[in-house]
Structure formats: C-alpha cells, structure tokens
Design a protein around this motif. Structure first.
Motif, PDB file in Angstrom:
ATOM      1  N   GLU A  15      -7.650 -19.946 -14.382  1.00  0.00           N
ATOM      2  CA  GLU A  15      -8.297 -19.299 -15.516  1.00  0.00           C
ATOM      3  C   GLU A  15      -8.673 -17.865 -15.152  1.00  0.00           C
ATOM      4  O   GLU A  15      -9.295 -17.619 -14.116  1.00  0.00           O
ATOM      5  CB  GLU A  15      -9.556 -20.096 -15.892  1.00  0.00           C
ATOM      6  N   ASN A  16      -8.253 -16.913 -15.987  1.00  0.00           N
ATOM      7  CA  ASN A  16      -8.557 -15.485 -15.791  1.00  0.00           C
ATOM      8  C   ASN A  16      -8.017 -14.970 -14.454  1.00  0.00           C
ATOM      9  O   ASN A  16      -8.612 -14.083 -13.827  1.00  0.00           O
ATOM     10  CB  ASN A  16     -10.067 -15.224 -15.873  1.00  0.00           C
ATOM     11  N   LEU A  17      -6.893 -15.519 -14.030  1.00  0.00           N
ATOM     12  CA  LEU A  17      -6.242 -15.100 -12.784  1.00  0.00           C
ATOM     13  C   LEU A  17      -4.777 -14.799 -13.083  1.00  0.00           C
ATOM     14  O   LEU A  17      -4.043 -15.676 -13.558  1.00  0.00           O
ATOM     15  CB  LEU A  17      -6.339 -16.180 -11.709  1.00  0.00           C
ATOM     16  N   LYS A  18      -4.342 -13.592 -12.795  1.00  0.00           N
ATOM     17  CA  LYS A  18      -2.980 -13.156 -13.050  1.00  0.00           C
ATOM     18  C   LYS A  18      -2.194 -13.135 -11.741  1.00  0.00           C
ATOM     19  O   LYS A  18      -2.663 -12.614 -10.732  1.00  0.00           O
ATOM     20  CB  LYS A  18      -2.980 -11.753 -13.669  1.00  0.00           C
ATOM     21  N   ARG A  19      -0.985 -13.692 -11.776  1.00  0.00           N
ATOM     22  CA  ARG A  19      -0.142 -13.683 -10.575  1.00  0.00           C
ATOM     23  C   ARG A  19       0.512 -12.313 -10.426  1.00  0.00           C
ATOM     24  O   ARG A  19       1.150 -11.805 -11.353  1.00  0.00           O
ATOM     25  CB  ARG A  19       0.930 -14.767 -10.673  1.00  0.00           C
ATOM     26  N   VAL A  20       0.342 -11.712  -9.237  1.00  0.00           N
ATOM     27  CA  VAL A  20       0.911 -10.394  -8.958  1.00  0.00           C
ATOM     28  C   VAL A  20       1.502 -10.415  -7.556  1.00  0.00           C
ATOM     29  O   VAL A  20       1.185 -11.285  -6.737  1.00  0.00           O
ATOM     30  CB  VAL A  20      -0.159  -9.274  -9.051  1.00  0.00           C
ATOM     31  N   TYR A  21       2.373  -9.444  -7.264  1.00  0.00           N
ATOM     32  CA  TYR A  21       2.820  -9.266  -5.892  1.00  0.00           C
ATOM     33  C   TYR A  21       1.739  -8.556  -5.092  1.00  0.00           C
ATOM     34  O   TYR A  21       1.126  -7.600  -5.571  1.00  0.00           O
ATOM     35  CB  TYR A  21       4.098  -8.436  -5.848  1.00  0.00           C
ATOM     36  N   ALA A  22       1.516  -9.035  -3.880  1.00  0.00           N
ATOM     37  CA  ALA A  22       0.582  -8.385  -2.967  1.00  0.00           C
ATOM     38  C   ALA A  22       1.345  -7.306  -2.206  1.00  0.00           C
ATOM     39  O   ALA A  22       1.784  -7.500  -1.077  1.00  0.00           O
ATOM     40  CB  ALA A  22      -0.019  -9.410  -1.998  1.00  0.00           C
ATOM     41  N   LYS A  23       1.530  -6.178  -2.821  1.00  0.00           N
ATOM     42  CA  LYS A  23       2.459  -5.165  -2.328  1.00  0.00           C
ATOM     43  C   LYS A  23       2.055  -4.648  -0.944  1.00  0.00           C
ATOM     44  O   LYS A  23       0.923  -4.226  -0.734  1.00  0.00           O
ATOM     45  CB  LYS A  23       2.543  -4.011  -3.326  1.00  0.00           C
ATOM     46  N   PRO A  24       3.005  -4.679  -0.001  1.00  0.00           N
ATOM     47  CA  PRO A  24       2.718  -4.178   1.352  1.00  0.00           C
ATOM     48  C   PRO A  24       2.528  -2.662   1.354  1.00  0.00           C
ATOM     49  O   PRO A  24       2.914  -1.957   0.420  1.00  0.00           O
ATOM     50  CB  PRO A  24       3.960  -4.567   2.152  1.00  0.00           C
ATOM     51  N   GLU A  25       1.957  -2.187   2.430  1.00  0.00           N
ATOM     52  CA  GLU A  25       1.678  -0.759   2.602  1.00  0.00           C
ATOM     53  C   GLU A  25       2.716  -0.136   3.542  1.00  0.00           C
ATOM     54  O   GLU A  25       3.064  -0.715   4.580  1.00  0.00           O
ATOM     55  CB  GLU A  25       0.275  -0.597   3.194  1.00  0.00           C
ATOM     56  N   VAL A  26       3.224   1.030   3.177  1.00  0.00           N
ATOM     57  CA  VAL A  26       4.125   1.761   4.077  1.00  0.00           C
ATOM     58  C   VAL A  26       3.305   2.318   5.239  1.00  0.00           C
ATOM     59  O   VAL A  26       2.332   3.043   5.032  1.00  0.00           O
ATOM     60  CB  VAL A  26       4.834   2.911   3.344  1.00  0.00           C
ATOM     61  N   VAL A  27       3.692   1.974   6.467  1.00  0.00           N
ATOM     62  CA  VAL A  27       2.949   2.451   7.638  1.00  0.00           C
ATOM     63  C   VAL A  27       3.795   3.343   8.534  1.00  0.00           C
ATOM     64  O   VAL A  27       3.273   3.940   9.485  1.00  0.00           O
ATOM     65  CB  VAL A  27       2.387   1.265   8.458  1.00  0.00           C
ATOM     66  N   GLY A  28       5.100   3.457   8.258  1.00  0.00           N
ATOM     67  CA  GLY A  28       5.911   4.321   9.101  1.00  0.00           C
ATOM     68  C   GLY A  28       7.346   4.412   8.631  1.00  0.00           C
ATOM     69  O   GLY A  28       7.845   3.540   7.918  1.00  0.00           O
ATOM     70  N   ASP A  29       8.002   5.490   9.027  1.00  0.00           N
ATOM     71  CA  ASP A  29       9.429   5.692   8.817  1.00  0.00           C
ATOM     72  C   ASP A  29      10.041   6.121  10.142  1.00  0.00           C
ATOM     73  O   ASP A  29       9.502   6.999  10.818  1.00  0.00           O
ATOM     74  CB  ASP A  29       9.696   6.784   7.777  1.00  0.00           C
ATOM     75  N   TYR A  30      11.131   5.470  10.506  1.00  0.00           N
ATOM     76  CA  TYR A  30      11.853   5.877  11.710  1.00  0.00           C
ATOM     77  C   TYR A  30      13.170   6.526  11.300  1.00  0.00           C
ATOM     78  O   TYR A  30      13.997   5.910  10.625  1.00  0.00           O
ATOM     79  CB  TYR A  30      12.129   4.684  12.623  1.00  0.00           C
ATOM     80  N   TYR A  31      13.358   7.801  11.682  1.00  0.00           N
ATOM     81  CA  TYR A  31      14.595   8.537  11.446  1.00  0.00           C
ATOM     82  C   TYR A  31      15.381   8.634  12.744  1.00  0.00           C
ATOM     83  O   TYR A  31      14.836   9.052  13.774  1.00  0.00           O
ATOM     84  CB  TYR A  31      14.299   9.953  10.948  1.00  0.00           C
ATOM     85  N   ASP A  32      16.620   8.234  12.712  1.00  0.00           N
ATOM     86  CA  ASP A  32      17.481   8.450  13.866  1.00  0.00           C
ATOM     87  C   ASP A  32      17.768   9.945  13.963  1.00  0.00           C
ATOM     88  O   ASP A  32      18.038  10.600  12.952  1.00  0.00           O
ATOM     89  CB  ASP A  32      18.784   7.673  13.698  1.00  0.00           C
ATOM     90  N   PRO A  33      17.726  10.535  15.172  1.00  0.00           N
ATOM     91  CA  PRO A  33      17.914  11.980  15.299  1.00  0.00           C
ATOM     92  C   PRO A  33      19.317  12.466  14.949  1.00  0.00           C
ATOM     93  O   PRO A  33      19.511  13.656  14.689  1.00  0.00           O
ATOM     94  CB  PRO A  33      17.605  12.246  16.778  1.00  0.00           C
ATOM     95  N   ALA A  34      20.310  11.578  14.906  1.00  0.00           N
ATOM     96  CA  ALA A  34      21.687  12.035  14.674  1.00  0.00           C
ATOM     97  C   ALA A  34      22.429  11.243  13.600  1.00  0.00           C
ATOM     98  O   ALA A  34      23.487  11.684  13.147  1.00  0.00           O
ATOM     99  CB  ALA A  34      22.479  11.972  15.988  1.00  0.00           C
ATOM    100  N   PHE A  35      21.890  10.088  13.176  1.00  0.00           N
ATOM    101  CA  PHE A  35      22.617   9.223  12.252  1.00  0.00           C
ATOM    102  C   PHE A  35      21.704   8.800  11.108  1.00  0.00           C
ATOM    103  O   PHE A  35      20.573   8.369  11.338  1.00  0.00           O
ATOM    104  CB  PHE A  35      23.144   7.980  12.981  1.00  0.00           C
TER     105      PHE A  35
END
Length: 475
Positions: A15-35
């Motif tokens: 009752e009075n509860l909506k189902r939602v996604y518990a969206k994760p938080e972005v904590v990092g991005d890893y970039y390859d230096p050449a690819f």
C-alpha cells in the motif's frame, strides 16, 4: 531467506509503495590510453590478493583491436596491467590474448570447484565473414591472463556475445544464456557440467507487447544472488523503421529480469536500470558485478556516448564504466509522497534469530501478526523502536523481546515507513502458502507440507475428521 521485491508473490499487502529501480551510482570511468572500449565485453574480477582485475576489448581508429587487462587496488581506479604473456600479434603490453578480426569474448565465469588450471571459463565467439558463420570455442585459465582452448562441443550454435553464465544451485550445473543463432535476437538457455557438453537450447525471453515499438532483446548477462537469479537485459531501443534490418542507429540500454530457478525468467520494469534515458546516443553494455568489502556491489560495463552503429566504427571515447549499487540495490518499494507505505508478507514459518531489513526512511516501524493475522502483544508498531535513517541491516527492537519466541510458528511481518524505500528483508524462515498454514493449524508443523502418501495424518478420514476439525476451528 532474502526477500527482494521484484514482484508481489510473497506479499499480502502493498500500500502506497511504488516499485522502482534502485539506480546505481557512477563512481568511475576507466579509459584505455590507446584503445577505445566500445565492444560489449568488460568484466571485473576480485583476485585472491584483494585487487580487482578488469578485462575488456578495445580498438583504435586504425582498426587495430585487442583484449586487454587493467588492475586496481580499490576496484574503481584502474591502470593498464603489464601482462606476462607473449603471442604473435601482441599489440600492447597490457594485451593478454590474440584477437583476430571478428573475435569477441562473450563472457567469463569463475568455477571455484574446478581444477586450478580451469578455474575460469571463457565463452568465446569468432565471426568469419567469408563463411557467414560464428563459432564458439571455450577457453580455460588459472589466472585470467593465460588462456588455453579445450576440446568439446560449441557452446553457442553459432551465436554472438551479450551472454550470461552462472552456477545454477537449483539444477546443480552451470547455466548459459545466449542467443539462439547469429542475428536471432532472443535469449535461450543451455546447461553444462563440464563446459565440454551442453544441453539443447530452450527459449527464455524475447521482446513482447509491453516493449516500445521495434525494441529488440540483444542479450542477457545474469548472476546468482541470494537464492535467486538476476538478469541484466540488453535492449536495443529507438530503432529506425527501415527494411532489411534493425540495428543502426539504435541505442543499448540495460533493464532487469529475474528468475527463481535460473531457467524460467520474468521481465521487470521497462526502463533503464542505470540511468534515465532521454533519447541521446548511448550504448551501455553491462558486464558483471562483484561484492565490495563494505557489502555494496561494484558493477562493470562498457559505455559509449554513441549509437549502436557509430560506436563500433568511429568511436574514440568508449570506456569501462564503474557503478556502485547498495547492497540489494536492484529494485525498491518507494513510498508515495506524503503517504505511509505499508507492506505485509505472506506467512513465514519462523525458525529463530532476528529480522534484518534493508531500507532508508524518515520513520519506520515493524509489527508481527500471528497465524490468525492478529497483532502479537509486545510486537506491535507501538512496541517497536522507531527507525530513522539508512541501514542495510536494521534489526527491529520490540518491547516483547527477541523474535525467538516465534520459533516453529507461522507469522506475518508488517512494516510501515514514510519518506523512504524498502530494498530487502532477511530472516531465518520460509514462506508458507494459505493451504500450508491451514494444515499447520489442523495437524501441526510435521504435516503442514502436503504429503500425498499421508494426506490425512493421525488416522483422520476425509469424510469425518477433516470436516469436524475444520468446524471446530471455525467455531
């Protein structure tokens, strides 16, 4: 028992509860230096020394591609790893395996019960354009860096990546989720005990009438979690309406699915799990998740801010994206603004210990009801110490004392909360259906689970004793 609220099968009241996604938080991005990292394979693995190694596929604008490794002390911040493996065509110091045109890694799974040299299994795909065919060998490794092919049946019948593989506790085998065939965008499952022999494929999921027009299910990596299985559905969305094929431009988003036995699956909310999607070019390929030391979940996947066509041909800024999800951070039952959310479970057969609840709320209390659905004195909402805050393992405290008093009896758990969200409950018990509660009342706990060999215990007969026993309880 861990209760995750993908559906309401385990509930009497929501009752009075909506189902939602518990969206994760972005904590990092890893970039390859050449690819640029754009292909649908990047996975993180916790090593025995506590570090995290991420494996991925990259490609530069000249068309040179490879499989690479990076290493991290915290699972978030990565640097290219010097790999002590030499092979013909090695393109960089952090390359760990030969990569020919058309090669891709579908998934890697850890098998802790296997011999050391086969601890990790790699399901591989090799597309050969001249044959218009995809083959599927299996490789094994002890350390994620040195890989050896093994003889056996192809695992995929000529299909493509976007694959899931996990140990299926219910069927005591590994279950593989993959496409039926090259270009066939549905999901099937096959089982294996040795990664050399596989059962015939059976259909699991495909797009349905609740999806947006022309959406296609691209694949589903999946993982065992707390007694159930969670799938990360890769959906190709916003296709152009053209003849001849559906893929370009198109964008990839991740939704969720779930299963209670690893073979039969249900779709969840038809929206992006990772972020609110507003039509911008984007491909988010989920790879895998691993628990962090604080109980949260680190999730790894390939992210590129380009559509499905451009990301493979022109991209120069694809990366491994790292998310952090709270413990049990998949779906949540979120309170409606200004209202008290109320949830009541079906009867649980209590077997000792305390109740633990994963939630955040301005205010929350718990109440215990007996098998007749009546509040138990000392365990009402008024008898519960009020909770306020955010806790993944809140243990309600009652004036009536420990919940051990309910051992070997059916109870109903009710929680009320305001301005918050409920993620999970944990306890030492199991769910009863209505017929089992009635049998408990009639015959006691030894006979609450129906036994066709002894349907009327204690010499009760269908004609007399069951009817009389029912009448006595009602009156």
């Amino acid at each position: 028992m861990t209760e995750l609220y993908f559906d309401d099968q385990a509930l009497f009241v929501r009752e009075n509860l909506k189902r939602v996604y518990a969206k994760p938080e972005v904590v990092g991005d890893y970039y390859d230096p050449a690819f640029s990292i754009d292909y649908p394979f990047s996975m993180g693995f916790r090593l025995d020394d506590g570090r995290v190694r991420v494996l991925y596929m990259g490609r530069n604008l000249s068309g040179v591609q490879g499989f690479f490794a990076a290493i991290s002390d915290d699972g978030v911040h990565f640097t290219p790893e010097t790999v002590p493996v030499e092979f013909e065509g090695k393109v960089a110091r952090h390359s760990f395996m030969e990569c020919m045109e058309g090669d891709e890694i579908a998934t890697i799974v850890e098998d802790k019960t296997a011999p050391k040299e086969e601890r990790y299994k790699m399901l591989f795909t090799s597309f050969r354009a001249q044959l218009n065919y995809v083959r599927g060998p299996v490789f094994v490794s002890a350390d994620l860096l040195h890989w050896t092919p093994i003889a056996g049946e192809a695992w995929n019948d000529g299909c493509e990546p976007c694959t899931g593989c996990f140990y299926n506790e219910h069927h005591k085998c590994f279950t593989v989720l993959h496409r039926p065939f090259w270009g066939d965008r549905r999901v099937v499952f096959t089982d294996t005990n040795d990664f050399r022999h596989f059962t015939p494929a059976e259909l699991v999921l495909q797009e349905d009438s609740l999806d947006a027009p022309l959406d296609e299910l691209y694949g589903m990596p999946a993982f065992a979690y707390e007694g159930m299985y969670i799938g990360f559905v890769q959906m190709l969305v916003e296709n152009r309406q053209v003849y001849g094929g559906k893929s370009n431009p198109g964008n990839i988003v991740t939704q969720l699915a779930y299963s209670y036995n690893g073979h039969h699956w249900n779709r969840c909310l038809r929206e992006s799990y990772y972020k609110d999607y507003h039509g911008q070019p984007c491909c988010m390929w989920f790879g895998n998740m691993i628990p962090d030391t604080d109980g949260s979940l680190l999730m790894y996947g390939t992210y590129t801010p380009h559509d499905h066509g451009k990301c493979f041909d022109e991209s120069a800024d694809g990366r491994v994206r790292i998310y952090r999800a709270r413990k049990d951070g998949f779906v949540a039952l979120e309170t409606e603004p200004g209202k008290v959310g109320r949830l009541a479970t079906r009867h649980r057969f209590w077997q000792g210990g305390e109740l633990k609840i994963n939630l955040k709320a301005q205010r929350a209390t718990v109440q215990i009801l007996d098998m007749n659905n009546q509040p138990v004195e000392g365990f009402t909402h008024e008898d519960c110490a009020v909770f306020s805050g955010d806790d993944t393992d809140w243990v309600p405290a009652f004036k009536g004392g420990s919940m051990d008093r309910f051992n070997d009896t059916p109870i109903v758990i009710e929680i009320c909360l305001t301005d918050g969200a409920l993620y999970a409950m944990r306890h030492n018990g199991f769910q009863l259906m209505g017929s089992q509660v009635r049998r408990y009342k009639f015959f006691g706990k030894e006979h609450m689970i129906f036994d066709p060999k002894n349907p009327y215990p204690e010499k009760l007969t269908e004609s007399d004793s069951i009817q009389n026993k029912s009448y006595e309880l009602l009156t």
